[in-house]
Each structure stands twice: as structure tokens, then as C-alpha cells.
Design a protein around this motif. Structure first.
Motif, PDB file in Angstrom:
ATOM      1  N   MET A  23      43.118 -56.888 -78.880  1.00 49.62           N
ATOM      2  CA  MET A  23      42.352 -56.669 -80.114  1.00 49.62           C
ATOM      3  C   MET A  23      43.073 -55.648 -80.978  1.00 49.62           C
ATOM      4  SD  MET A  23      38.809 -57.795 -79.933  1.00 49.62           S
ATOM      5  CE  MET A  23      37.612 -56.528 -79.641  1.00 49.62           C
ATOM      6  N   ILE A  24      43.011 -55.879 -82.260  1.00 49.26           N
ATOM      7  CA  ILE A  24      43.798 -55.063 -83.177  1.00 49.26           C
ATOM      8  C   ILE A  24      43.092 -55.050 -84.526  1.00 49.26           C
ATOM      9  CG2 ILE A  24      45.212 -57.041 -83.901  1.00 49.26           C
ATOM     10  CD1 ILE A  24      47.639 -55.223 -83.751  1.00 49.26           C
ATOM     11  N   PHE A  25      43.290 -53.993 -85.277  1.00 42.02           N
ATOM     12  CA  PHE A  25      42.740 -53.982 -86.634  1.00 42.02           C
ATOM     13  C   PHE A  25      43.536 -54.950 -87.513  1.00 42.02           C
ATOM     14  CE2 PHE A  25      41.405 -49.561 -85.400  1.00 42.02           C
ATOM     15  CZ  PHE A  25      40.046 -49.786 -85.509  1.00 42.02           C
ATOM     16  N   CYS A  26      42.851 -55.538 -88.477  1.00 37.28           N
ATOM     17  CA  CYS A  26      43.495 -56.488 -89.390  1.00 37.28           C
ATOM     18  C   CYS A  26      44.627 -55.799 -90.173  1.00 37.28           C
ATOM     19  CB  CYS A  26      42.491 -57.008 -90.412  1.00 37.28           C
ATOM     20  SG  CYS A  26      41.068 -57.815 -89.708  1.00 37.28           S
ATOM     21  N   ARG A  38      42.675 -48.422 -89.442  1.00 37.54           N
ATOM     22  CA  ARG A  38      43.925 -48.034 -88.776  1.00 37.54           C
ATOM     23  C   ARG A  38      44.436 -46.728 -89.386  1.00 37.54           C
ATOM     24  NH1 ARG A  38      46.414 -52.101 -89.704  1.00 37.54           N
ATOM     25  NH2 ARG A  38      46.276 -53.193 -87.732  1.00 37.54           N
ATOM     26  N   ALA A  39      44.447 -46.698 -90.712  1.00 43.12           N
ATOM     27  CA  ALA A  39      44.919 -45.498 -91.412  1.00 43.12           C
ATOM     28  C   ALA A  39      44.004 -44.313 -91.112  1.00 43.12           C
ATOM     29  CB  ALA A  39      44.982 -45.770 -92.908  1.00 43.12           C
ATOM     30  N   PRO A  63      44.161 -48.763 -78.015  1.00 44.07           N
ATOM     31  CA  PRO A  63      45.396 -48.325 -78.687  1.00 44.07           C
ATOM     32  C   PRO A  63      45.402 -48.715 -80.177  1.00 44.07           C
ATOM     33  CG  PRO A  63      45.926 -49.290 -76.565  1.00 44.07           C
ATOM     34  CD  PRO A  63      44.455 -49.511 -76.773  1.00 44.07           C
ATOM     35  N   ALA A  64      44.659 -49.772 -80.530  1.00 43.98           N
ATOM     36  CA  ALA A  64      44.581 -50.166 -81.942  1.00 43.98           C
ATOM     37  C   ALA A  64      44.102 -48.999 -82.799  1.00 43.98           C
ATOM     38  CB  ALA A  64      43.632 -51.350 -82.099  1.00 43.98           C
ATOM     39  N   ILE A 106      53.627 -47.925 -82.092  1.00 46.66           N
ATOM     40  CA  ILE A 106      52.401 -47.129 -82.166  1.00 46.66           C
ATOM     41  C   ILE A 106      51.470 -47.607 -83.280  1.00 46.66           C
ATOM     42  CG2 ILE A 106      51.447 -44.816 -82.453  1.00 46.66           C
ATOM     43  CD1 ILE A 106      53.066 -44.854 -79.975  1.00 46.66           C
ATOM     44  N   PHE A 107      51.987 -47.721 -84.492  1.00 48.63           N
ATOM     45  CA  PHE A 107      51.124 -47.997 -85.641  1.00 48.63           C
ATOM     46  C   PHE A 107      50.436 -49.354 -85.478  1.00 48.63           C
ATOM     47  CE2 PHE A 107      50.485 -48.990 -90.262  1.00 48.63           C
ATOM     48  CZ  PHE A 107      49.647 -47.925 -90.531  1.00 48.63           C
ATOM     49  N   GLY A 108      51.213 -50.359 -85.028  1.00 53.97           N
ATOM     50  CA  GLY A 108      50.620 -51.621 -84.592  1.00 53.97           C
ATOM     51  C   GLY A 108      49.895 -52.412 -85.657  1.00 53.97           C
ATOM     52  N   CYS A 109      50.462 -52.546 -86.839  1.00 52.78           N
ATOM     53  CA  CYS A 109      49.869 -53.438 -87.842  1.00 52.78           C
ATOM     54  C   CYS A 109      50.468 -54.833 -87.628  1.00 52.78           C
ATOM     55  CB  CYS A 109      50.188 -52.943 -89.244  1.00 52.78           C
ATOM     56  SG  CYS A 109      49.596 -54.088 -90.520  1.00 52.78           S
TER      57      CYS A 109
END
Lengths: 379, 206, 649
Positions: free
Chosen positions: C389-392, C398-399, C430-431, C606-609
Motif C-alpha cells: 500500500m502506498i500513497f497516490c 506523503r509530503a 513505510p508509505a 524512502i520517498f516512495g512516490c
């Protein structure tokens, strides 16, 4: 030479309470940052070897290796470290007595080195309210804006790394003993970078028994005075044993006993009072708040100091034996206490990647015998 | 076009992809086309993770008899439409069988582990190779590329529906699609969707 | 015109379960609908809003579920038909008022629709709401397919009016978010309802008296009649047309089931060819149980399998009835969750039912051809990297978490974040840089933070941060903030204001300028509210990483009382932003130092976008143009300045 172990600087130094916030690991990567006097690691990094670990003066410091690199000889038990000569000094007539403390030797030397283009820039530490703000100074006159003592640990080396990153070389820098250790390790090119060149031309070390934790010191003073009104802070040389805080037209005096709890634990492990790995080491002359002690250690240090003297930027005088012996006594004691404390904590020749220092057993023994708590007897 | 009889009842279709690919719209369109043809259609959707890069899956059941389970039993998918290539594997592993027909878009959407450089995404030719060996009836098209030519990657789902139409295994045609899309999108978007359908229709050979 | 109000005779549409509920309510002549967004319930209120004008409805997204029930109750008190809609967790929120309402009773037909989420597919838990029906002492109906989801609504309104109490409808994700063919009935021709609250009658007059739930040491006055209502409901349930039985007269195994589980059971019986051996009793009326009807079926068999989600609720009720009637129906063998034949965790599916039926009826079953299944699974494990799972792309969270994480790390005192409900729950992953350390109910992050803040007297010196979304702020976080301000609890509440109830699809909330009906309404200003409440308030654009980190850093140091940092940036999927890039973002490959950079791939590792990926072949980062939302935030994290942005004209 520094041993690399797949270690983690955060775990070995920051989490162990050993970090003094010198800034050696800052501006090398996005992960270590300095904030209000403390170094923080933002995210874990997976690289096996890094300059952060190599430069850090609080982990795997090979005292003998550094000594051989700087002086071509082993690290021995001499209380003041390796040096060429020791003098009493102060700023000369070329320098106006203005905003420096004690004898003004450090400001005078940096001013001279910048004016004579012996260095291209100087890394000095100013302050914003109480917060130490290291920066690159290129104009000689600006040196004097940074001449006041800070007494708090500062991330000075962050500014050095930043200047190097920008491509500056031939830099002068004023450092504490722990920072001098870090700078020496940087100069050893521990990562074996083929295009490495020593970025420093003059390292001036300051005598140091301890530094204050910025955050604790700020919180302490904030209870007593409005921080904005502080003009100057001073710890006059022994036997005064007080910290003085000067406001515009007022002076507050705190006994050092009230200040000592603000010293970070890590200073108790440190064996170096006189910045043994600097080119020149400078401190306040005991009993004489207007004079300095200067220890000339390296050839390039000697060249600059002698030239500064010749041109009238500083005045060098002979060091009275009594003063030298007392300095040796104080330095030997710090060395002994630091080693003992480190050994107790398993930080002297301790676990790989986690130990503070490495030093031969023989020299350790010598130091422990040399350092005595009693003051030398002078009648 | 004459209605194609169901090979099984219920006939089970999976449309799979990644959040944001228009999976749900594709399944609704297909469902409504089949309902228009007089079938009972049951659609089960998993789109909880749709806005967060997760796998999204729609189960379509087509029947002459009545409502079916909105979840297809394991190993019982008859058709798999995958909007993203590795998603096809996930579906095959749970719902696949040797007789299933697979139609997949070849444009990858990288999972976070791949974005982070911690995991690797399989090369496309290897993917095609192993899928073809596993499933004789598998078709690969770069629907996203065609959708981009039409101006928007999101149209890949419609390109895929067009291609599915050409495969002639499920009973729907262009007219059907026209009616269904007309009910779902704004009038000014109908033309480009029809175009996408046509492009998809032309992308597979049967 | 929406297909939901198609008036064609016997017309058929493919409807989601949620839409079928709406159509049913429209056919029943509903007047008022209120709810709070929550998957899988949200489409119900949205669908009502689409036809509100044509059908003369009042529809609202209420501030929270309790208010939604209160709003719908008012309509009932005034003689109208109403519905309140929520996900299972919402029933917890509404339960306080519901307990009182069940006691006071209702007038116009009133339904509580709870959409449960077995398997917690899009919820923080799978806690089920059916037990509330028992606690509240109200009837519970569970539709078993899409047609029934429509048809049962009208029947439920009649029941509600008959017994003068609220009736609960329970759906599940596989009903609400699944679709099927639904044949429409007629819509009432007259939509001009008149509302009037009659209160001039005597105190306990159910038709014309005041509506109260005050018992005052005389429980028989209200609790007594409430239980009579339940008896009446049970009697009506005996002939409920939605309780059906299919199978032989005397099955060797009787499946008792409800909701989506009845579809799994039906399919399993069909696949195994057990139609002549196994009977399926599909119950729509799962509380109270119709005893006569049930006993008739129990008597016809020896073995009973109960298939339901999630807790053994129906199982318990049936067992109690069987125990009470053992002389009539004889002893029975029960299979279900308590016997371990079916799990009481997670949702069910046809395969779980197939497995238990195959075992109980001794019919072997293998899902897929063995070799194929093994091979396909091996290939999946080898070739299909899992999707975490991750932010869009372009997500402000995320920011925001980047800055929160970094501010806490720099602060260095072991600070942490108390999380809350929204997409930003991913702050535990981690997201969100694993910043969130507590996570519970709506608004609870700030309440917990308020409590942590008061632990200084016990030596706790960790800085406390709570996060909450704009919708969550109004829903349940305001009381927590009031508490913290009043008690001088030193914590920092970070309001992640992305301009809407984003996770569930941008429903408006009290801070929105336009309501669900498209009307311009007063938008409450969160910043002004917090200031007026007495908090120290700062606001920042989360896309300005440095300034946000700085502001939060100052707030963390500022010791006194509750502080609020409002991070305003619309959700990347919001109608105002979707499909529009602010910046064209590129990676200059000559500047990206790749693996030689001391940054250790900060941008991708790390940033993971999703829009910024590591190119394993070229060993540099690159922007995926199709995915990148053009927010430009990653530009500021590259230490080499290799990520470039250009404003899109």
C-alpha cells in the motif's frame, strides 16, 4: 586507519549518547542533519561504508593512526600531545582589540591567514541568540564577528563539509578537540578517494574541558533571562569557577556547579583537552584572562604562527614553566578520566564498530599512571 | 450478431488491474452490456485498496439461471482480462485453469518494492513466454500505448474491452458498447471511448 | 435522468447492492436520508443525492453518524420515511442515540442501514454491527441478493411503521459493492410529503405525544412496550417473504445462512451436486428469529451448518432456539464457527463453504487442476512482486508525513504520532515513513494525544503529535481538541486538510462550500475554529517541505498547551486536481548520481512516490510520466538537484 564494520552510526553514537553534534557527518548525505545543536538521522541508510562513520570522532577513533598520519610518530602518553613549541600569546598591534575574548590569538591568526591569502576561507562559528551558527567566512574583517566564545557544542564541521561540497579548498577552521579529531580523520582520506585533496590549510584547535548541551543551556538560561538580550557569555579562567552572562547593562553570574549538569555525558569520555590533532592549539592562559596559551604542533601551523608574529598580528612570548606544568597536569587528568570512563563503558578497544577509541594497552597504562588528581606542587 | 451461448453457467470473467486503471468502470460496462443481452450478471468488486496502488479485481458472473456468488470459486475463471501484466499472475494463481482465456495489457505499473529498487519487475518477454506456456489461449496487447495515442492512459480499459469483444467469447458488440458507455460517461466523452473500443477491437487476431 | 428513477414498467437494471437499497427506498417513498461516508456504504447517500431534486428528498452528509441518525429520526418523528446510512464503525458512533431512539420509538418508517466489511477490506476492523440489533432490541434484516436488497426496503418501512420502531438493515461489502440485475417496481407518483411533529398528546402516546426515552425508574412504561414490539416483529417474520428454503423436504444437512453467504452456499451446493441432499434456509430476518418457521426446518433434519459472517451471531441465536425447543424438534448436531468448521475471522467465500460441505457430505473436491495451480502459484511468487500500500502520486499526505517524520527525528526526543481514520492511516506503514504509532477510531488520535500530553508529570518528555483529516476534525476530533485546550495538554494536532472526505470519494463536510445537493452552504473555517477554541494555530502548505518542517519544529518546542498545524493541500484525486499537472517533472540523468550518490536512493528508496521510480538498468531515477501527478514535491528532496520541474502552462 579507521576500521569499517557494517555498523550504524545512529546506533553506535547517537543512540549511545556519544554524539556531541560536531557536524562531521552533516552535508555528506540527506540523512544526517543538525537541528538545534543535535545531530539526527532522518532515515536509515543501507550503504556499507560511508564518510559519516569514517569522520565521526566518537566511533572507532584510531588514536595511533591519526598521530602517525599527522606527526609521523605513534600516539604516546604526553599530556599535551605532540607539539613543537608552546608559548604565551595575544593579538598583536595589527589587530584592534575589539570583539574577541581572552588574548584574541585565534581571531588574529584567522584574520592574518585570510588577509595574506594563506587560506581561502575560514569556517567559524557565530551565534544567533544562543544557537551556534557555523559558517564560511571569506572577508578578513568578518572574522571578528565570530570571535566570542560559545561554550556550547556546535556543528562547525557541517559548514566545513558544505564548503567542501561547494568546491572550496585551502580552508582554515577553528575547532574543539573532538572536531580536530574529526578533521584529522577527514584529511586521512579514509574512503580512499583517488581525487582526494586535503581541503584544510590551517586547523586551530581550542582547549576544551567540556562543552554545554545547547538545548539544555538554552532552557536553563531562558528561565533566567530573555535570550535576545544576551550580549556575551564568558567563563573566566580558573580559579574563578563561574559562568558570566552579560546583558546590555547587567551581568549575571552562575557558579559552574550549576552549569555542569548541562554538560552532555559524551564529554566525560573525551581524553583530549588541548586539541592534540590541530595545527595550532589555543586556550586561555591560566590566571590571565587577557592572554592565551598557544601550542604549535605542525610544520604548517608553525609557518603561519611565525609569519603572523613577524608581521605583528600576534605576539608570542615564552611560556612560564609553572603555567606549562599546570596545563600538563590538567590535560593529563582529562586524558586519564576520559580513558577510564571509556574503558568502563566498553568504549576503549571495545566492540568493533561500536567502540569510541582504539589505543595500545601500553600507552593506556602510561596515561593512567601519568594522570594524577593532585595538583602539582609549586611553592 | 447472434448471442454466443455460455460455455458454462455461470460463466466467470475476472477483470484485474491496479487502482486508478478504470477497472471498476470496465467491469460495470461489461456487466451492463451482458445484462442488456438478457443475462443475469453478478459483479463482485474488491476496490478497497484502489486509491492506494493496490491490486483491484472484479469478478463477473454471467448466467441464464440467476444470481451467482459475487466471488468466483478458486480455479474457476473462464476469462481473465488483466489491465496490468503481473496482475495476470496473481489472478491465474488463484482463479486460473488450463482452459481459461487470458487477455492482458502489457504496460507495467510498478509495485512500490520495484519503485524503491528493492524488487525487480520481470522482463515482458519472459512474462509473455511463461504465460503462453501455461495458457495456450493468451493474448497480449499494449493497450496503454494506444490509449496514450488517443490522449489519455485511462482509456486503456476501453481498449481492452474492444479487444475482448474481438475475441468473440462473450456476447457483446460495438452497438452494445455504445449503449452502455452512453449511460456511464458524459456525452462529449462517448466518441473517444468508441474510438478506444475500435482500436482494441483491431488489436487482436483470432 | 438517473437510471435509479427509471419509471419504465418492469424495467431491469444492473445495480450495486447500495443502489438497489436506494431504489427500494425510492419505491417506498423515502423523504429524508442522512449518513456519514464510509466504505462500503458511501454510494447510498451519493445515489440519493443524484435524484434528490426529482424525488423531493432531503439528503445530507452529516457531521458524524450519530448526527445522521438524529437528523433521520427527526423526519420520522414528523411522520416522514427516513434512512440513516453508515459503515459498521459508524454504528458504534451512533449507538448512544440509537439506544435512546429504540426506547422512544419512531413514527414515520425509519431504517438504519449498516454496511459491514467482513475481512476489513477497507476498514480498520471487521467488527460487525449485527450484535447491535440485539443490544438495541430492534429488528434486523439482511438481504440475500440484489433484487432482495431493493424489495426488502419497502417491506422494512412497513415493518417499522407497524411496530413503531427503527429497523436495521445489514449489508456487507459483497452485497453493497457487488452488482446484479434488479427489476424495478413502481415509484410513488406523489412526492409531496407533509411533515408535522405532533406533541400535544399525553406523554406516552406513541402517535401524538412528546417523543422521549426517559424511563425514570419505571422501565415497564417504555422497555416493556419495546419488547412487545420485538415480539410483534418476530410474529411478522414468520411469514416474511424473504426467508426462503430450497432443497429436499428432509435434507441430510441443513445450511442456515444469510446475506452474501447464501450466494456462496448456493454455489457450493451446486458445484458439489448436493441439491438433493442439502437444503439451504436463507434467512433475511436474523433478529429476532421467527421461531415457528425456524423450528419447522430444524425438525426436518439432524445436522445443521450455519454459514454467516463474521461472528457466530446467527449460530448462537439458532442454538438457543434449538435448545429451548429440544423436546419439539429433537437433538441436533451443529456445525459452524464454534465447531471450527468455518472461521470467525475474515470474510467467507465459496471455497470455504465448498471445503466444509465436501467434508460434511464426504464429496471430494479440488479447486483447480493440481499441476496448473502449483505451477501458476510458483510463477506468481517468482514473477509478480507484491503490491504494498502506498500513497497516490501527488498525495499531500506523503509530503505531510515527510515533514512530520523529519521534524520529530530532528527534535530527537522520541516524539511520535497518534493516528486517525482516513487514507492517512498509512502513516503506520513505510508509505508514511512509519510515523504513526497509535491508531483507533475516528477522532481518537487527538483524544489519545491529549492524554499523552498530561503525562509530563510522570516524566514523559516525548513530543506528542496527532493527525486528523478535515472531515475527521468535524466528525469527532473537535471534542478532543477542546479537552486538550481546556486541560492545557501540550501536544500538536496536525490537521491534514485535503478539502473533502477524500478516502471515501470527496464527500463534503461542514468545511465544504457546497453540500451533497450541490447547494452553496456556509463553509466552517477550521483555522478560525481552532483559534477561537484557544489553540495556538499555524498553517502551511505541505508541499513546502522546509517551511512545514520548520513550523512543526517550532510548535514541538513550544511547550504550552494544545497547538494546531493545518496543512492545506487538496487530494491529488480531488475533482479540482485530478488529471491536471501543476508541474512537468523530469530527472536530469546527467545530474542524477545514481548509485554513486551518497543519498542511497533517498528519492525512490524512502520517498516512495509511484511516479518516481528507480531504473534498475540505467541506475538512475526516472519520472513515470503516466503516473506522475506533477506536484513537484520530489524536486526538493534530491540532494543533487537532479529532479527538475517546469510549471505547466
Amino acid at each position: 586507519m579507521k576500521q569499517f564494520v557494517p555498523g550504524d552510526l545512529d546506533a553506535a553514537v547517537i543512540q549511545e549518547g556519544l554524539c556531541i553534534g560536531c557536524g562531521a557527518c552533516i552535508h555528506l548525505c540527506p540523512y544526517f542533519q543538525s537541528y538545534r545543536g543535535k545531530t539526527a538521522r532522518l532515515f536509515p541508510c543501507t550503504l556499507k561504508e560511508g564518510r559519516c562513520f569514517a569522520y565521526c570522532p566518537k566511533v572507532e577513533v584510531d588514536l595511533d593512526g591519526i598521530s602517525r598520519f599527522l606527526f609521523g610518530k605513534r600516539y604516546d602518553s604526553a599530556p599535551l600531545g605532540t607539539y613543537r613549541s608552546i608559548h604565551v600569546s595575544r593579538a598583536g598591534e595589527k589587530v584592534k582589540k575589539s570583539s574577541f575574548q581572552a588574548g584574541g590569538t585565534v581571531s588574529a591568526l584567522m584574520y592574518f591567514a585570510l588577509r595574506e591569502k594563506l587560506i581561502r576561507g575560514a569556517i567559524l562559528t557565530g551565534r544567533k541568540e544562543l544557537l551556534p551558527t557555523p559558517q564560511l567566512v571569506e572577508k578578513p574583517a568578518a572574522v571578528f564577528r565570530h570571535g566570542l566564545s560559545k561554550y556550547t557544542a556546535a556543528p562547525t564541521l557541517a559548514a566545513l563539509n558544505e564548503a567542501i561540497e561547494k568546491g572550496c579548498d585551502n580552508l582554515g577552521i577553528v575547532v574543539t578537540p573532538c572536531q580536530a579529531t574529526a578533521v584529522a580523520q577527514m584529511r586521512m582520506n579514509p574512503m580512499g578517494n583517488p581525487s582526494f585533496e586535503d581541503p584544510t590549510a590551517l586547523v586551530i584547535g581550542l582547549f576544551c574541558t567540556w562543552a554545554l548541551d545547547f538545548r539544555r543551556f538554552e532552557a536553563f538560561l531562558a528561565q533566567e533571562v530573555p535570550l535576545k538580550e544576551i550580549v556575551r557569555i564568558d567563563i573566566p579562567p580558573p580559579p574563578a569557577s563561574v559562568l558570566e552572562v552579560y546583558l546590555q547593562d547587567e551581568k549575571l553570574v552562575f557558579p559552574l556547579d550549576k552549569i555542569r549538569p548541562l554538560v552532555p555525558d559524551t564529554c566525560g569520555y573525551c581524553p583530549d583537552m588541548t586539541a592534540e590533532f590541530a595545527d595550532l592549539s589555543v586556550g586561555v592562559l591560566e590566571g590571565r584572562g587577557d592572554m592565551n596559551t598557544i601550542i604549535i604542533r605542525t610544520e604548517r601551523g608553525e609557518r603561519i604562527a611565525r609569519e603572523a608574529e613577524r608581521q605583528g598580528y600576534i605576539i608570542l612570548e615564552e611560556m612560564p614553566q609553572e603555567n606549562r606544568e599546570h596545563l600538563e597536569w590538567a590535560a593529563a587528568n582529562k586524558k586519564r578520566r576520559g580513558l577510564l570512563r571509556s574503558r568502563e563503558a566498553g568504549k576503549l578497544n571495545g566492540e568493533e564498530g561500536k567502540t569510541y577509541m582504539r589505543l595500545s594497552a601500553e600507552v593506556i597504562d602510561e596515561i593512567l599512571i601519568n594522570g594524577k588528581e593532585d595538583a602539582p606542587c609549586h611553592t | 450478431m447472434t448471442a454466443i451461448p455460455l460455455k458454462k453457467d455461470p460463466y466467470s470473467i475476472i477483470i484485474t488491474g491496479v487502482g486508478g486503471q478504470g477497472n471498476v468502470l470496465a467491469s460495470r460496462l461489461l456487466g451492463s452490456m451482458l445484462a442488456d443481452k438478457g443475462f443475469y450478471v453478478t459483479i463482485g468488486e474488491t476496490f478497497g485498496a484502489s486509491q492506494r496502488g493496490g491490486s483491484v479485481m472484479s469478478h463477473l458472473r454471467v448466467s441464464k439461471e440467476g444470481v451467482a456468488s459475487p466471488q468466483i470459486p478458486r480455479g474457476r475463471a473462464d476469462v481473465i482480462v488483466s489491465l496490468e501484466p503481473v496482475e495476470a499472475f496473481r489472478v491465474l494463481a488463484t482463479y486460473g485453469n488450463p482452459d481459461a482465456v487470458l487477455l492482458t495489457n502489457t504496460h507495467p505499473i510498478y509495485p512500490v518494492g520495484v519503485i524503491r529498487g528493492e524488487l525487480s519487475y520481470p522482463p515482458l518477454d519472459e512474462l509473455q513466454d511463461v504465460i503462453s506456456r501455461l495458457l495456450p489461449a493468451s493474448y497480449f496487447i499494449d493497450a496503454t500505448e494506444q490509449a496514450l495515442l488517443l490522449g489519455n492512459a485511462i482509456l486503456a480499459n476501453i481498449v481492452m474491452l474492444g479487444a475482448l469483444g474481438r475475441l468473440n467469447i462473450v456476447s457483446f458488440d460495438r452497438e452494445n458498447f455504445h449503449a452502455a458507455i452512453g449511460r456511464r460517461v458524459a456525452a462529449d466523452k462517448v466518441a473517444v471511448n468508441l474510438q478506444a473500443f475500435d482500436v482494441g477491437y483491431g488489436m487482436v487476431q483470432v | 435522468m438517473s437510471y435509479l428513477i427509471d419509471e419504465g414498467k418492469n424495467v431491469q437494471h444492473l445495480l450495486m447492492g447500495n443502489e438497489a437499497i436506494v431504489r427500494g427506498a425510492l419505491e417506498a417513498g423515502i423523504n429524508v436520508a442522512a449518513g456519514y461516508p464510509g466504505t462500503p456504504s458511501s454510494e447510498i447517500i451519493e445515489s440519493f443525492s443524484q435524484v434528490a431534486k426529482e424525488r423531493n428528498l432531503y439528503v445530507e452528509w452529516s457531521t458524524n453518524e450519530k448526527v445522521a441518525v438524529e437528523v433521520a429520526a427527526a423526519a420520522s418523528f414528523a411522520g416522514l420515511r427516513s434512512m440513516c446510512v453508515m459503515k459498521q464503525n459508524g454504528v458504534n458512533v451512533a449507538s448512544d442515540f440509537l439506544l435512546h431512539l429504540a426506547s422512544s420509538g419512531t413514527r414515520g418508517g425509519m431504517l438504519l442501514v449498516s454496511c459491514d466489511d467482513p475481512g476489513a477490506l477497507s476498514s480498520v476492523n471487521e467488527g460487525e454491527s449485527r450484535l447491535f440489533a440485539q443490544l438495541l432490541e430492534i429488528p434486523l434484516l439482511e438481504p440475500g441478493d440484489f433484487q432482495e436488497a431493493k424489495d426488502i426496503i419497502k417491506w422494512a418501512y412497513e415493518l417499522s411503521e407497524e411496530i413503531r420502531n427503527i429497523v436495521m438493515i445489514r449489508s456487507v461489502t459483497r452485497m453493497s459493492h457487488a452488482s446484479g440485475n434488479v427489476t424495478y417496481g413502481p415509484l410513488p407518483s406523489d412526492t409531496a410529503a407533509r411533515a408535522k411533529f405532533n406533541y400535544h398528546g399525553p406523554l406516552l402516546d406513541p402517535e401524538n405525544g412528546p417523543v422521549i426515552s426517559m424511563i425514570l425508574a419505571a422501565p415497564e412504561l417504555q422497555h416493556g412496550p419495546q419488547q412487545e414490539k420485538m415480539k410483534k416483529a418476530a410474529a411478522i417474520f414468520e411469514t416474511c417473504p424473504f426467508n426462503t428454503y430450497t432443497g429436499p423436504e428432509a435434507p441430510e444437512l441443513l445450511i442456515i445462512t444469510s446475506s452474501a453467504c447464501s450466494l456462496y452456499s448456493r454455489e457450493a451446493v451446486k458445484i458439489l451436486g448436493l441439491g438433493k441432499r442439502v437444503g439451504i434456509l436463507k434467512l433475511a430476518t436474523t433478529w429476532p428469529l421467527p421461531p415457528v418457521f425456524l423450528k419447522k426446518h430444524l425438525a426436518a433434519t439432524e445436522r445443521i451448518l450455519i454459514v454467516e459472517e463474521v461472528a457466530p451471531t446467527l449460530e448462537d441465536h439458532v442454538k438457543v432456539l434449538a435448545a429451548e425447543s429440544v423436546q419439539e424438534i429433537g437433538p441436533k448436531l451443529f456445525y459452524g464457527k464454534k465447531s471450527g468448521h468455518l472461521p470467525s475471522v475474515g470474510e467467507l467465500n465459496p471455497d470455504l463453504v465448498l471445503a466444509v460441505l465436501s467434508r460434511l457430505c464426504a464429496v471430494p473436491y479440488e479447486a483447480a487442476a493440481g499441476v496448473f495451480a502449483t505451477e501458476a502459484k510458483a510463477l506468481m511468487e517468482k514473477l509478480a512482486p507484491p503490491r504494498g500500500m502506498i500513497f497516490c502520486p501527488g498525495c499531500p499526505h506523503r509530503a505531510s508525513y515527510w515533514s512530520i517524520h523529519n521534524a520529530l527525528q530532528l527534535d530527537g526526543r522520541g516524539g511520535f504520532v497518534c493516528g486517525d481514520i482516513g487514507c492517512y492511516v498509512m502513516g503506520i506503514l513505510p508509505a508514511g515513513f512509519s510515523t504513526v504509532k497509535t491508531l483507533h477510531a475516528m477522532g481518537s488520535g487527538s483524544g489519545i494525544a491529549s492524554g499523552f500530553g498530561k503525562l509530563r508529570q510522570f516524566g514523559m518528555d516525548q513530543p506528542i503529535v496527532s493527525v486528523c483529516g478535515d472531515s475527521t476534525f468535524f466528525h469527532a476530533a473537535m471534542p478532543a481538541l477542546a479537552n486538550a485546550i481546556h486541560h492545557r495538554s501540550p501536544f500538536t494536532m496536525v490537521i491534514l486538510d485535503n478539502r473533502g472526505t477524500a478516502m471515501t470519494g470527496f464527500q463534503p463536510h461542514p468545511g465544504s462550500p457546497i453540500n451533497v445537493l450541490g447547494e452553496t452552504v456556509p463553509a466552517l473555517d477550521i483555522e478560525k475554529i481552532c483559534r477561537a477554541m484557544g489553540a495556538k494555530v499555524e498553517a502551511s502548505d505541505p508541499f513546502d517541505l522546509e517551511k512545514t518542517r520548520e513550523k512543526l519544529g517550532h510548535l514541538l518546542e513550544y511547550a504550552e498547551g494544545a497547538k494546531v498545524l493545518i496543512l492545506k493541500q487538496a487530494c491529488a484525486l480531488s475533482p479540482e486536481k485530478r488529471g491536471r499537472k501543476k508541474y512537468e517533472v523530469t530527472v536530469d540523468e546527467t545530474l542524477c548520481r545514481g548509485e554513486d550518490c551518497g543519498c542511497n536512493r533517498l528519492c525512490t528508496r524512502i520517498f516512495g512516490c509511484p511516479g518516481l521510480a528507480w531504473d534498475g538498468e540505467k541506475k538512475v531515477s526516472h519520472i513515470d510520466d503516466i503516473i506522475c501527478a506533477g506536484c513537484g514535491v520530489c524536486v526538493d528532496i534530491c540532494p543533487a538537484g537532479a529532479i527538475l520541474k517546469k510549471e505547466v502552462a
